[in-house]
Every structure is written in C-alpha cells, then in structure tokens.
Motif scaffolding. Structure first.
Motif, PDB file in Angstrom:
ATOM      1  N   ILE A   1     138.526  51.735 108.920  1.00 52.77           N
ATOM      2  CA  ILE A   1     137.319  50.894 108.879  1.00 52.77           C
ATOM      3  C   ILE A   1     136.198  51.543 109.678  1.00 52.77           C
ATOM      4  O   ILE A   1     135.034  51.572 109.256  1.00 52.77           O
ATOM      5  CB  ILE A   1     137.625  49.490 109.427  1.00 52.77           C
ATOM      6  CG1 ILE A   1     138.691  48.811 108.563  1.00 52.77           C
ATOM      7  CG2 ILE A   1     136.367  48.630 109.489  1.00 52.77           C
ATOM      8  CD1 ILE A   1     139.289  47.572 109.203  1.00 52.77           C
TER       9      ILE A   1
ATOM     10  N   PRO B   1     130.759  50.348 100.137  1.00 50.29           N
ATOM     11  CA  PRO B   1     131.295  48.998 100.351  1.00 50.29           C
ATOM     12  C   PRO B   1     132.698  49.013 100.965  1.00 50.29           C
ATOM     13  O   PRO B   1     133.536  49.852 100.613  1.00 50.29           O
ATOM     14  CB  PRO B   1     131.344  48.411  98.934  1.00 50.29           C
ATOM     15  CG  PRO B   1     130.362  49.209  98.147  1.00 50.29           C
ATOM     16  CD  PRO B   1     130.411  50.590  98.723  1.00 50.29           C
ATOM     17  N   CYS B   2     132.926  48.081 101.860  1.00 49.38           N
ATOM     18  CA  CYS B   2     134.230  47.938 102.509  1.00 49.38           C
ATOM     19  C   CYS B   2     134.539  46.455 102.663  1.00 49.38           C
ATOM     20  O   CYS B   2     133.649  45.651 102.994  1.00 49.38           O
ATOM     21  CB  CYS B   2     134.220  48.631 103.867  1.00 49.38           C
ATOM     22  SG  CYS B   2     135.775  48.503 104.788  1.00 49.38           S
ATOM     23  N   PHE B   3     135.810  46.089 102.428  1.00 50.95           N
ATOM     24  CA  PHE B   3     136.243  44.695 102.528  1.00 50.95           C
ATOM     25  C   PHE B   3     137.566  44.649 103.282  1.00 50.95           C
ATOM     26  O   PHE B   3     138.380  45.580 103.197  1.00 50.95           O
ATOM     27  CB  PHE B   3     136.412  44.083 101.130  1.00 50.95           C
ATOM     28  CG  PHE B   3     135.189  44.196 100.275  1.00 50.95           C
ATOM     29  CD1 PHE B   3     134.194  43.228 100.323  1.00 50.95           C
ATOM     30  CD2 PHE B   3     135.007  45.298  99.440  1.00 50.95           C
ATOM     31  CE1 PHE B   3     133.045  43.343  99.553  1.00 50.95           C
ATOM     32  CE2 PHE B   3     133.864  45.425  98.666  1.00 50.95           C
ATOM     33  CZ  PHE B   3     132.887  44.440  98.720  1.00 50.95           C
TER      34      PHE B   3
ATOM     35  N   TYR C   1     132.161  43.916 108.205  1.00 48.29           N
ATOM     36  CA  TYR C   1     132.627  43.581 106.860  1.00 48.29           C
ATOM     37  C   TYR C   1     133.309  42.214 106.817  1.00 48.29           C
ATOM     38  O   TYR C   1     133.857  41.745 107.822  1.00 48.29           O
ATOM     39  CB  TYR C   1     133.588  44.658 106.359  1.00 48.29           C
ATOM     40  CG  TYR C   1     133.032  46.051 106.474  1.00 48.29           C
ATOM     41  CD1 TYR C   1     131.899  46.426 105.756  1.00 48.29           C
ATOM     42  CD2 TYR C   1     133.617  46.998 107.314  1.00 48.29           C
ATOM     43  CE1 TYR C   1     131.371  47.704 105.863  1.00 48.29           C
ATOM     44  CE2 TYR C   1     133.102  48.278 107.427  1.00 48.29           C
ATOM     45  CZ  TYR C   1     131.978  48.630 106.705  1.00 48.29           C
ATOM     46  OH  TYR C   1     131.449  49.890 106.815  1.00 48.29           O
ATOM     47  N   CYS C   2     133.290  41.580 105.639  1.00 44.48           N
ATOM     48  CA  CYS C   2     133.906  40.261 105.456  1.00 44.48           C
ATOM     49  C   CYS C   2     135.427  40.354 105.520  1.00 44.48           C
ATOM     50  O   CYS C   2     136.019  41.301 105.004  1.00 44.48           O
ATOM     51  CB  CYS C   2     133.492  39.665 104.110  1.00 44.48           C
ATOM     52  SG  CYS C   2     131.740  39.275 103.995  1.00 44.48           S
TER      53      CYS C   2
ATOM     54  N   SER D   1     134.228  37.473  98.328  1.00 41.33           N
ATOM     55  CA  SER D   1     133.505  38.408  99.204  1.00 41.33           C
ATOM     56  C   SER D   1     132.933  39.571  98.410  1.00 41.33           C
ATOM     57  O   SER D   1     131.811  40.029  98.670  1.00 41.33           O
ATOM     58  CB  SER D   1     134.449  38.942 100.293  1.00 41.33           C
ATOM     59  OG  SER D   1     134.877  37.916 101.154  1.00 41.33           O
TER      60      SER D   1
ATOM     61  N   TYR E   1     128.826  40.416  97.776  1.00 43.49           N
ATOM     62  CA  TYR E   1     128.451  41.588  98.573  1.00 43.49           C
ATOM     63  C   TYR E   1     126.941  41.817  98.513  1.00 43.49           C
ATOM     64  O   TYR E   1     126.341  41.906  97.447  1.00 43.49           O
ATOM     65  CB  TYR E   1     129.186  42.824  98.056  1.00 43.49           C
ATOM     66  CG  TYR E   1     128.864  44.099  98.800  1.00 43.49           C
ATOM     67  CD1 TYR E   1     129.459  44.377 100.025  1.00 43.49           C
ATOM     68  CD2 TYR E   1     127.958  45.024  98.277  1.00 43.49           C
ATOM     69  CE1 TYR E   1     129.164  45.550 100.705  1.00 43.49           C
ATOM     70  CE2 TYR E   1     127.661  46.198  98.948  1.00 43.49           C
ATOM     71  CZ  TYR E   1     128.262  46.447 100.163  1.00 43.49           C
ATOM     72  OH  TYR E   1     127.974  47.606 100.838  1.00 43.49           O
TER      73      TYR E   1
ATOM     74  N   VAL F   1     124.902  44.159 104.643  1.00 46.26           N
ATOM     75  CA  VAL F   1     126.006  44.956 105.184  1.00 46.26           C
ATOM     76  C   VAL F   1     125.479  46.194 105.892  1.00 46.26           C
ATOM     77  O   VAL F   1     125.990  46.576 106.947  1.00 46.26           O
ATOM     78  CB  VAL F   1     126.992  45.352 104.062  1.00 46.26           C
ATOM     79  CG1 VAL F   1     128.046  46.328 104.586  1.00 46.26           C
ATOM     80  CG2 VAL F   1     127.676  44.116 103.490  1.00 46.26           C
TER      81      VAL F   1
ATOM     82  N   ARG G   1     126.267  47.150 109.601  1.00 44.71           N
ATOM     83  CA  ARG G   1     126.939  48.433 109.846  1.00 44.71           C
ATOM     84  C   ARG G   1     126.239  49.220 110.947  1.00 44.71           C
ATOM     85  O   ARG G   1     126.880  49.752 111.861  1.00 44.71           O
ATOM     86  CB  ARG G   1     126.957  49.246 108.546  1.00 44.71           C
ATOM     87  CG  ARG G   1     127.722  50.553 108.629  1.00 44.71           C
ATOM     88  CD  ARG G   1     127.664  51.292 107.301  1.00 44.71           C
ATOM     89  NE  ARG G   1     126.352  51.864 107.048  1.00 44.71           N
ATOM     90  CZ  ARG G   1     125.956  53.055 107.498  1.00 44.71           C
ATOM     91  NH1 ARG G   1     126.776  53.791 108.237  1.00 44.71           N
ATOM     92  NH2 ARG G   1     124.749  53.512 107.210  1.00 44.71           N
TER      93      ARG G   1
END
Length: 387
Positions: free
Chosen positions: A299, A308-310, A335-336, A347, A351, A356, A360
């Motif tokens: 992460i 994008p990252c979840f 991130y969610c 989520s 997005y 985000v 970030r």
C-alpha cells in the motif's frame, strides 16, 4: 540430518572468518530469491562498478534463476561454498534486519560477523502490521537477548524509521535513503512497463488488477477465503464499468497457499493469473493498473503512484486485535477500506480520482516520505565508500 548440517556449517563459519576478506558483495533476499531491494542495489552496483564481484544466495524458491545476469555468481543456500563466500565478502546485503537476526546469546552469534564486514539491511516493505519486538506474539524480546549483524537498516520515510527503532529496540542505526525496489515506480518510460509486461507474460492491451493479500496464521485466510468471498467475474465487471477497457486479476499470494490455490483451480490462467510465477513484487506493481490489498506494505509502495488502490479484509478486527496488531490507524491510509464484497464494489464505483490524489499526497507528507527514485544509487555509493 538438516540440524546436524547446520551445526557443522556454523562451526565452519567460525573457522572461515579467519580467512582474508575480499572486495566483493554477497546478497540474500527472501531465503534465496533474486528480487526485492537487494536486486536493485545489485543492478545499480553493476552499472556504477562493474569490476566489483557480486555473489547471490540462491535456493529452490527462486523462480528466475535462468534470468539472473551473467555477472552474478550464484551459490546454493546453506552450502559450504555459500558460507565461504559470506565469510570472505567485505559487504553483506540482506532484505531483512540483519544477515543474522536472532533472539539468543549475542556472544555466540556475534562470532558469525566479522568486525571489518559491513552489513547493510533493507527490510522488505513498509510495515503496517507489527513486527519484531512489537509483535503480539514476540515473547520476551529485549535489549539483552536480541542480536542483529546489521550495521545500517534503510528506510523510505520517517514513519518506517520510527517503526524500525521500536521493533528492533534501537539496536540498528536507521538511514533515510528511500527504498531501492521503489525506484522503478518513479520511471515515466512506457517502454519499462511494456518490457516488464512481456517478461511477466502479460498482454499490452489489457488492464490488470493486482490482488495481494498479506499472510495470516491461517493459510486459507491468506487469499483463498478472500477469493471465495469475492466473485472474480463481478469484480472484473465492476472495474470495466468504472474505468473502461478489458480487465484481468493478478493474484499474488504467500507461497504457503499457492499449492492449494492451484489444486482447487482458483488460478485459472484466464480471468485470474498467477502473480507468483515471477519473484519480483515491484515488477507486478509497475505492470498493474490497480491494487487491492489489506495490511500489506505494498500500500505504501503504491501510494508513490497515482494508480487506484482499494483495501479489503473480511477479518479486520481479528487480524488487528488477535493476530498481528497494526502500527497505523486505517483511517490514516488514503484508500477506502471494505470488509464485504458489497462495500468493496461500492468503493470502486465511487472512486474519485481527485479526492484520492489529495489524500495520497497528504499521506506521503504525514509519513515523512523521502522516496525520490534514487535510493539504489544512494545506497550503492554508501557501499562503494566501504569497499
């Protein structure tokens, strides 16, 4: 028999430590793989000083032995040759917190590292879950019974530096250099991504979701349970609806659960691709277009990109309170976090790229990030000074 061999090797190591030191570097990563931070230091060292001999410890865990450059000498893990090379190398590089890290008598293990050897350690990510003396199951680690051969442990941010100081009882000097394996994330060259995809047998015109759950005490909860909860087809359809294009999932799991995943046909090679075919996680981060993880240091690596990252974990409370514990509150991550398939899909559909991106950048500032894409060069210069 194995125990007897290790006793003999340790005795031989003490004797070999009286042999002359050579101007050479020996590397080890994940018990015999060619990857992670040591790999990128090794590559940079050859670029800057091709005259310096490099040796790598290799085991059956290495899936890329045939791809290791010719300038590297390979030695088998736990062999007399590997022991000899380790004892006579001026520089030791590992991706842990010391070539030797133990909870035992310092006098015994201190004999296995020579005073004129320099051991630089890189660890293997940014710890979110507790490690070392901070682990929930750490036992009685203390200043008197912990020994590390490391002379320097590197870090990519102030947050990780603080974690290392706590986890390793301030016994290893921490140097803020950036993380060598993350240098590749700063490259803007499309050719690098294309070349990596070719190596990993990935299509150029497909979008890839990298799913990388961290390891649990229960191996099934280290990827199998998650993929049973999540419907891969629905997940792919959700990404295609939100981001467009054709998507596939790359599943990178711990080695312990790979055999079972293959037996039950979880990795079908079509919608779900084996993310353990090759060893280097950094290459999968570059090749992918989005990431789903949980408590993995990946992460932190992905936060260096704008992709994008979840976050998803069905066992959030158990993992935090009973299994490992965390250093950082989940709401500090940009991130969610979802605990069910429904919440994860929601989520993804909700997005907001601009929101985000704001979170970030705030997160990187919060952790005191020092990554600039030049960590390999900085550490290589450090090593050259000590050769």
């Amino acid at each position: 028999m194995k125990k007897i061999k290790m006793i003999i090797l340790r005795a031989a190591e003490v004797v070999m430590n009286f042999l002359p030191l050579r101007k050479q570097i020996i590397f080890t990563s994940f018990g015999g793989q060619y990857n992670d931070n040591p790999k990128y230091i090794s590559i940079k060292m050859h670029e800057m000083r091709p005259d310096i001999k490099q040796i790598w410890i290799i085991s059956s865990r290495c899936h890329e032995e045939e791809l290791i450059p010719e300038y590297i000498q390979k030695v088998k893990i736990n062999s007399f040759k590997a022991t000899l090379k380790k004892c006579t190398s001026k520089i030791l590089v590992d991706n842990g917190a010391g070539w030797v890290l133990v909870k035992s008598d310092k006098k015994i293990y201190g004999m296995l590292k020579r005073k004129k050897q320099f051991n630089i350690s890189t660890w293997h990510g940014s710890p979110i879950k507790r490690i070392g003396a901070d682990s929930l199951d750490s036992g009685d680690w203390n200043d008197k019974n912990m020994y590390s051969s490391s002379d320097i442990l590197i870090s990519g941010c102030e947050y990780v530096k603080t974690v290392f100081e706590s986890a390793f009882l301030k016994k290893i000097p921490i140097l803020l250099t950036g993380t060598p394996r993350n240098d590749i994330l700063f490259s803007e060259s499309k050719d690098i991504k294309i070349n990596i995809r070719h190596k990993l047998h990935l299509d150029e015109d497909t979008f890839y979701l990298l799913f990388a759950p961290t390891y649990r005490n229960n191996p099934e909860d280290s990827g199998i349970t998650q993929m049973n909860i999540l419907n891969p087809v629905k997940l792919i359809q959700c990404f295609e609806k939100k981001f467009g294009g054709k998507w596939k999932i790359i599943l990178r799991a711990h080695n312990v659960v790979l055999d079972k995943m293959n037996k039950i046909g979880l990795i079908d090679g079509n919608n779900i691709i084996d993310g353990n075919e090759f060893d280097d996680m950094a290459e999968y981060l570059v090749a992918s277009d989005a990431l789903i993880s949980d408590f993995s240091g990946a992460i932190f690596d992905y936060a260096l990109t704008n992709k994008p990252c979840f976050l998803f974990a069905h066992d959030r409370e158990h993992y935090i309170n009973a299994e490992r514990g965390l250093y950082i509150e989940l709401n500090k991550l940009p991130y969610c976090f979802a605990e069910s398939e429904e919440d994860l899909l929601l989520s993804i559909m909700n997005y907001d790229e601009k929101e985000v991106e704001r979170k970030r950048l705030e997160f990187l500032n919060y952790i005191g990030n020092v990554e600039q894409g030049d960590a390999s060069e900085r550490i290589t210069n450090l090593i050259i000074e000590r050769l």
